[in-house]
Enzyme design. Structure first.
Site, short mmCIF file in Angstrom:
data_model
loop_
_atom_site.label_atom_id
_atom_site.label_comp_id
_atom_site.label_asym_id
_atom_site.label_seq_id
_atom_site.Cartn_x
_atom_site.Cartn_y
_atom_site.Cartn_z
N PHE A 1 0.86 -1.19 0.00
CA PHE A 1 0.00 0.00 0.00
C PHE A 1 0.89 1.23 0.00
O PHE A 1 1.74 1.40 0.87
CB PHE A 1 -0.92 0.03 1.23
CG PHE A 1 -1.87 1.21 1.19
CD1 PHE A 1 -3.03 1.16 0.43
CD2 PHE A 1 -1.58 2.38 1.87
CE1 PHE A 1 -3.90 2.25 0.35
CE2 PHE A 1 -2.44 3.49 1.80
CZ PHE A 1 -3.61 3.41 1.05
N ASP B 1 9.34 2.90 1.31
CA ASP B 1 8.16 3.55 1.87
C ASP B 1 8.11 3.27 3.37
O ASP B 1 7.70 2.19 3.79
CB ASP B 1 6.90 3.02 1.16
CG ASP B 1 5.61 3.64 1.71
OD1 ASP B 1 5.68 4.33 2.76
OD2 ASP B 1 4.55 3.42 1.10
N LYS C 1 2.97 10.13 8.32
CA LYS C 1 2.26 9.69 9.52
C LYS C 1 2.82 10.20 10.84
O LYS C 1 2.52 11.31 11.26
CB LYS C 1 2.19 8.16 9.52
CG LYS C 1 1.16 7.61 8.51
CD LYS C 1 0.94 6.13 8.75
CE LYS C 1 -0.02 5.50 7.74
NZ LYS C 1 -1.41 5.77 7.98
C1 PLP Z 1 3.04 2.38 3.84
C2 PLP Z 1 2.11 3.50 3.52
N1 PLP Z 1 2.38 4.30 2.48
C3 PLP Z 1 1.57 5.33 2.16
C4 PLP Z 1 0.43 5.59 2.88
C5 PLP Z 1 -0.44 6.74 2.49
O1 PLP Z 1 -0.27 7.78 3.42
P1 PLP Z 1 -1.33 8.96 3.52
O2 PLP Z 1 -2.61 8.35 3.93
O3 PLP Z 1 -0.74 9.88 4.56
O4 PLP Z 1 -1.40 9.63 2.21
C6 PLP Z 1 0.11 4.78 3.96
C7 PLP Z 1 -1.14 5.01 4.72
O5 PLP Z 1 -1.65 4.16 5.38
C8 PLP Z 1 0.96 3.71 4.28
O6 PLP Z 1 0.69 2.88 5.30
#
Ligand code: PLP
Length: 401
Positions: A141, A225, A254
């Site tokens: 994700f 990520d 986050k």
């Molecule tokens: C690993 C990862 N990447 C990207 C995101 C997306 O982040 P945002 O919701 O702040 O755009 C998330 C959100 O849960 C995530 O867990």
């Protein structure tokens, strides 16, 4: 001042908010530490931290003070000028990560978009336009904008939003599949060190080190990520530091702002010229308010030794969840995770959503990850007693199944 009646707020929410979420019928009003209260005065134990965001819990005095002081000094500027708080934050992030350049944005999705654009533009400027493909992983994700969604390896998020192109997905943990996909058209490999939304799946031993070697050997970039895993959640500032891997670029968001929106792309010095002036940007990125919040988070990580705590309490939680697996083998299959990012995997027959709702009715807030996973991503200031309280409530729910 009393809050409007819950029913009035719910009716308004159902009428005016865009219905793309699935909230339960309650309205939160305030928080303190790991506790939240709704407008009816019901108390909840927050063991999800707004999906791994509220690093310091709610209303942490250091964060509140930093925000109030910064708001009274300079709230917003844009990137037409440097601001003192943002410059100092970039310096701290470089020290903590071992990388050397920071691009600020406002969310995890945007941080990943920056990674994707960085990789393509780097090779574009090097005269290798053909290097534009990204390798990402099944079950990953990375966010919801079209770029980040194209990298996301889960059909349930992608369905109906195509066409999407430029990303090849291979199985998480499968180095041979990565090697087979690495050709002269590949710009980078994008990976979560622990697949968060996919069910809190840590990279198997040797996988991240293998990706580092393979990308280096094929001239592609390793993009990591750390939106969910970064900022101390797994017990180190970056999760990749557990494996001793240094990526070419990393996405953070986050937990960095402790609840104030901020994202960041961190890169090595060799990528400092990949996105020259005019090629990328955002109005809010690295603004003084968000940067002040991040300083307060980093100050507290140090002052309260929160990374060691994530490690120690993560182990405590792991032991408690392992006991649940032993005690309820018919309902709980396994537990896994790192630091204070953990999941209890429920058996396929268990209605995981119903378990989460029962827990909420018992006053404990968790989220689901990977379908059957009950995810714990508490504030890093959580106490052992609070974790025990959550596990006790979960024990009752599992007993009643
Ligand atoms: C690993 C990862 N990447 C990207 C995101 C997306 O982040 P945002 O919701 O702040 O755009 C998330 C959100 O849960 C995530 O867990």
């Amino acid at each position: 001042m009393p809050y409007p009646p819950e029913a009035t707020l719910l009716a308004s929410a159902q009428r005016h908010l865009y219905p793309n979420y699935r909230q339960p019928e309650l309205v939160m009003a305030r928080g303190e530490g790991c506790q939240l209260w709704d407008t009816e005065g019901r108390r909840y134990l927050d063991l999800f931290a707004g999906i791994a965001v509220s690093t310091l819990g709610h209303a942490h005095p250091r964060l509140t003070r930093a925000l109030c002081e910064q708001a009274g000094q300079l709230l917003h500027l844009s990137n037409y000028f440097y601001n003192e708080v943002g410059v100092r934050l970039a310096e701290r992030l470089c020290t903590l990560s071992g990388l050397s350049r920071v691009f600020f944005c406002s969310s995890g999705t945007e941080a990943n978009e920056a990674l994707l654009k960085l990789a393509r533009h780097h090779f574009y400027l090097a005269g290798q336009q053909q290097r534009s493909t990204i390798i990402a992983f099944h079950n990953s994700f990375h966010g919801r904008t079209l770029g980040a969604l194209t990298a996301t390896g889960q059909p349930k998020y992608r369905e109906g939003f195509g066409p999407m192109s430029g990303v090849v997905h291979v199985p998480f943990g499968d180095l041979a599949a990565v090697e087979a996909a690495l050709g002269p058209e590949v710009a980078g490999v994008l990976v979560e060190p622990v697949q968060g939304e996919g069910g809190v799946l840590p990279a198997p031993p040797g996988f991240l080190e293998g990706l580092r070697e393979l990308t280096r050997a094929h001239g592609a970039l390793l993009l990591v990520d750390e939106v969910q895993t970064g900022v101390g959640r797994t017990g180190k500032f970056l999760a990749v530091q557990h494996w001793g891997v240094v990526p070419d670029a990393v996405a953070l968001a986050k937990g960095l702002g402790g609840g104030v929106p901020i994202g960041a792309m961190l890169t090595g010095e060799h990528l400092a010229e990949a996105l020259p002036p005019g090629s990328h940007g955002t109005t809010f990125g690295g603004g003084p308010l968000a940067a002040a919040a991040a300083h307060a988070v980093l100050d507290t990580l140090e002052a309260e030794a929160l990374m060691d705590r994530a490690d120690r309490l993560g182990q405590h939680l792991h032991e408690a969840l392992s006991r649940l697996v032993e005690r309820f083998p018919q309902h709980a299959v396994t537990t896994r995770g790192m630091g204070l990012l953990r999941v209890l995997m429920l058996a396929p027959e268990v209605d995981a959503r119903a378990v989460m709702s029962s827990l909420r009715e018992a006053g404990v807030l968790l989220t689901l990850a990977g379908g059957q996973g009950l995810r714990f991503s508490p504030p890093l200031v959580v106490s052992a007693a609070e974790l025990d309280e959550g596990v006790a409530a979960l024990t009752h729910v599992l007993q009643r199944l």
